[in-house]
Design a protein around this motif. Structure first.
Motif, PDB file in Angstrom:
ATOM      1  N   GLY A   1     -10.773 -22.235  48.744  1.00 42.57           N
ATOM      2  CA  GLY A   1     -11.293 -23.460  49.384  1.00 42.57           C
ATOM      3  C   GLY A   1     -10.389 -23.865  50.682  1.00 42.57           C
ATOM      4  N   GLN A   2      -9.495 -23.122  51.190  1.00 43.07           N
ATOM      5  CA  GLN A   2      -8.690 -23.406  52.340  1.00 43.07           C
ATOM      6  C   GLN A   2      -8.921 -22.677  53.447  1.00 43.07           C
ATOM      7  OE1 GLN A   2      -4.737 -24.348  51.620  1.00 43.07           O
ATOM      8  NE2 GLN A   2      -4.982 -25.412  49.407  1.00 43.07           N
ATOM      9  N   LEU A   3      -8.751 -23.004  54.731  1.00 42.88           N
ATOM     10  CA  LEU A   3      -9.176 -22.273  55.856  1.00 42.88           C
ATOM     11  C   LEU A   3      -7.738 -21.200  56.274  1.00 42.88           C
ATOM     12  CD1 LEU A   3     -11.412 -24.269  57.926  1.00 42.88           C
ATOM     13  CD2 LEU A   3     -12.058 -22.223  56.968  1.00 42.88           C
ATOM     14  N   PRO A   4      -6.534 -21.551  56.342  1.00 42.00           N
ATOM     15  CA  PRO A   4      -5.559 -21.031  57.028  1.00 42.00           C
ATOM     16  C   PRO A   4      -5.075 -19.732  56.189  1.00 42.00           C
ATOM     17  CG  PRO A   4      -5.048 -23.577  56.896  1.00 42.00           C
ATOM     18  CD  PRO A   4      -6.166 -23.365  55.984  1.00 42.00           C
ATOM     19  N   ARG A   5      -4.768 -18.734  56.983  1.00 46.31           N
ATOM     20  CA  ARG A   5      -4.356 -17.861  56.104  1.00 46.31           C
ATOM     21  C   ARG A   5      -2.878 -17.660  56.372  1.00 46.31           C
ATOM     22  NH1 ARG A   5      -7.283 -12.757  59.407  1.00 46.31           N
ATOM     23  NH2 ARG A   5      -5.733 -11.547  58.596  1.00 46.31           N
ATOM     24  N   ARG A   6      -2.111 -17.157  55.421  1.00 42.17           N
ATOM     25  CA  ARG A   6      -0.661 -16.792  55.615  1.00 42.17           C
ATOM     26  C   ARG A   6      -0.217 -15.549  54.816  1.00 42.17           C
ATOM     27  NH1 ARG A   6       2.643 -20.646  51.717  1.00 42.17           N
ATOM     28  NH2 ARG A   6       3.870 -18.848  51.884  1.00 42.17           N
ATOM     29  N   ASP A   7       1.091 -15.538  54.967  1.00 40.69           N
ATOM     30  CA  ASP A   7       1.740 -14.308  54.117  1.00 40.69           C
ATOM     31  C   ASP A   7       2.160 -14.806  52.851  1.00 40.69           C
ATOM     32  OD1 ASP A   7       2.489 -12.761  57.339  1.00 40.69           O
ATOM     33  OD2 ASP A   7       1.122 -12.278  55.968  1.00 40.69           O
ATOM     34  N   TYR A   8       2.306 -14.042  51.712  1.00 42.23           N
ATOM     35  CA  TYR A   8       2.638 -14.242  50.747  1.00 42.23           C
ATOM     36  C   TYR A   8       3.871 -13.155  50.349  1.00 42.23           C
ATOM     37  CZ  TYR A   8      -0.058 -18.336  49.839  1.00 42.23           C
ATOM     38  OH  TYR A   8      -0.795 -19.655  50.233  1.00 42.23           O
ATOM     39  N   TRP A   9       5.016 -13.362  49.719  1.00 43.37           N
ATOM     40  CA  TRP A   9       5.745 -12.259  49.033  1.00 43.37           C
ATOM     41  C   TRP A   9       6.027 -12.043  47.725  1.00 43.37           C
ATOM     42  CZ3 TRP A   9       7.514  -8.881  53.053  1.00 43.37           C
ATOM     43  CH2 TRP A   9       7.205  -9.380  54.459  1.00 43.37           C
ATOM     44  N   GLY A  10       6.458 -10.939  47.424  1.00 43.50           N
ATOM     45  CA  GLY A  10       6.820 -10.654  46.011  1.00 43.50           C
ATOM     46  C   GLY A  10       8.189 -10.896  45.753  1.00 43.50           C
ATOM     47  N   GLN A  11       8.834 -10.783  44.587  1.00 46.10           N
ATOM     48  CA  GLN A  11      10.269 -10.858  44.543  1.00 46.10           C
ATOM     49  C   GLN A  11      11.029  -9.758  44.721  1.00 46.10           C
ATOM     50  OE1 GLN A  11       7.988 -10.095  42.228  1.00 46.10           O
ATOM     51  NE2 GLN A  11       8.998  -8.647  41.083  1.00 46.10           N
ATOM     52  N   GLY A  12      10.216  -8.601  45.006  1.00 48.45           N
ATOM     53  CA  GLY A  12      11.129  -7.352  45.412  1.00 48.45           C
ATOM     54  C   GLY A  12      11.320  -6.549  44.201  1.00 48.45           C
ATOM     55  N   THR A  13      11.408  -5.282  44.419  1.00 53.95           N
ATOM     56  CA  THR A  13      11.614  -4.273  43.236  1.00 53.95           C
ATOM     57  C   THR A  13      12.777  -3.328  44.021  1.00 53.95           C
ATOM     58  OG1 THR A  13      10.883  -2.796  41.548  1.00 53.95           O
ATOM     59  CG2 THR A  13       9.555  -2.871  43.637  1.00 53.95           C
ATOM     60  N   LYS A  14      13.786  -2.905  43.431  1.00 54.18           N
ATOM     61  CA  LYS A  14      14.675  -2.138  43.676  1.00 54.18           C
ATOM     62  C   LYS A  14      14.485  -0.463  43.754  1.00 54.18           C
ATOM     63  CE  LYS A  14      19.665  -1.419  44.347  1.00 54.18           C
ATOM     64  NZ  LYS A  14      20.928  -1.974  43.683  1.00 54.18           N
ATOM     65  N   VAL A  15      14.663   0.240  44.794  1.00 51.39           N
ATOM     66  CA  VAL A  15      14.349   1.576  44.852  1.00 51.39           C
ATOM     67  C   VAL A  15      15.639   2.181  45.127  1.00 51.39           C
ATOM     68  CG1 VAL A  15      13.172   3.598  45.769  1.00 51.39           C
ATOM     69  CG2 VAL A  15      11.760   1.552  45.133  1.00 51.39           C
ATOM     70  N   THR A  16      16.290   2.881  44.203  1.00 46.95           N
ATOM     71  CA  THR A  16      17.428   3.801  44.601  1.00 46.95           C
ATOM     72  C   THR A  16      17.383   5.569  44.391  1.00 46.95           C
ATOM     73  OG1 THR A  16      18.798   1.885  43.504  1.00 46.95           O
ATOM     74  CG2 THR A  16      19.896   4.271  43.947  1.00 46.95           C
ATOM     75  N   VAL A  17      17.658   6.066  45.412  1.00 49.34           N
ATOM     76  CA  VAL A  17      17.341   7.371  45.551  1.00 49.34           C
ATOM     77  C   VAL A  17      18.568   8.031  45.609  1.00 49.34           C
ATOM     78  CG1 VAL A  17      16.193   9.229  46.640  1.00 49.34           C
ATOM     79  CG2 VAL A  17      15.244   7.045  46.671  1.00 49.34           C
ATOM     80  N   SER A  18      19.394   8.637  44.615  1.00 47.66           N
ATOM     81  CA  SER A  18      20.495   9.049  44.501  1.00 47.66           C
ATOM     82  C   SER A  18      20.634  10.335  43.334  1.00 47.66           C
ATOM     83  CB  SER A  18      21.584   8.137  44.243  1.00 47.66           C
ATOM     84  OG  SER A  18      22.615   8.748  44.188  1.00 47.66           O
ATOM     85  N   LEU A  19      21.682  11.251  43.775  1.00 50.51           N
ATOM     86  CA  LEU A  19      21.829  12.190  42.804  1.00 50.51           C
ATOM     87  C   LEU A  19      22.448  11.612  41.278  1.00 50.51           C
ATOM     88  CD1 LEU A  19      23.158  15.110  44.971  1.00 50.51           C
ATOM     89  CD2 LEU A  19      20.905  14.859  43.780  1.00 50.51           C
TER      90      LEU A  19
END
Length: 121
Positions: free
Chosen positions: A103-121
């Motif tokens: 029901g609204q015209l303007p488009r905008r960006d939305y963001w998630g809260q983030g998820t951590k990815v760790t690449v390590s031995l």
């Protein structure tokens, strides 16, 4: 109004794989594009991959050939399949959606809260 819920992060060894998911919900009119960004410690947030409403995709050079972005048929969930992970892929990964509310015209960006990815031995 709109929620982006990410999942799938974690700890993985170099060379391993992870699959991130992001589900959009709420009062959504149209989604024009969804994507993934990441932010490593001490660095700026950077684009990883995007997918548009007509299924066009774009990838950062650093992930081409290793990461694949896709979405479900309803076009409200986006995935990021990450293969051959490297330590430099370690970051918080954020889901992004460029959309218009119902029901609204303007488009905008939305963001998630983030998820951590760790690449390590």
């Amino acid at each position: 109004q709109v929620q982006l819920v990410e999942s799938g992060g974690g700890l993985v060894q170099p060379g391993g794989s992870l699959r991130l998911s992001c589900a959009a919900s709420g009062s959504i009119g149209s989604i024009y594009a969804m994507g993934w960004y990441r932010q490593a410690p001490g660095k700026q947030r950077e684009l990883v991959a995007t997918i548009t409403s007509d299924s066009s995709t774009m990838y950062a050079d650093s992930v081409k050939g290793r990461f694949t972005i896709s979405r479900d048929n309803a076009k409200t969930t986006v995935y990021l399949q990450m293969n051959t992970l490297k330590p430099e892929d370690t970051a918080v990964y954020y889901c992004n959606a460029n959309l218009r509310l119902r029901g609204q015209l303007p488009r905008r960006d939305y963001w998630g809260q983030g998820t951590k990815v760790t690449v390590s031995l």
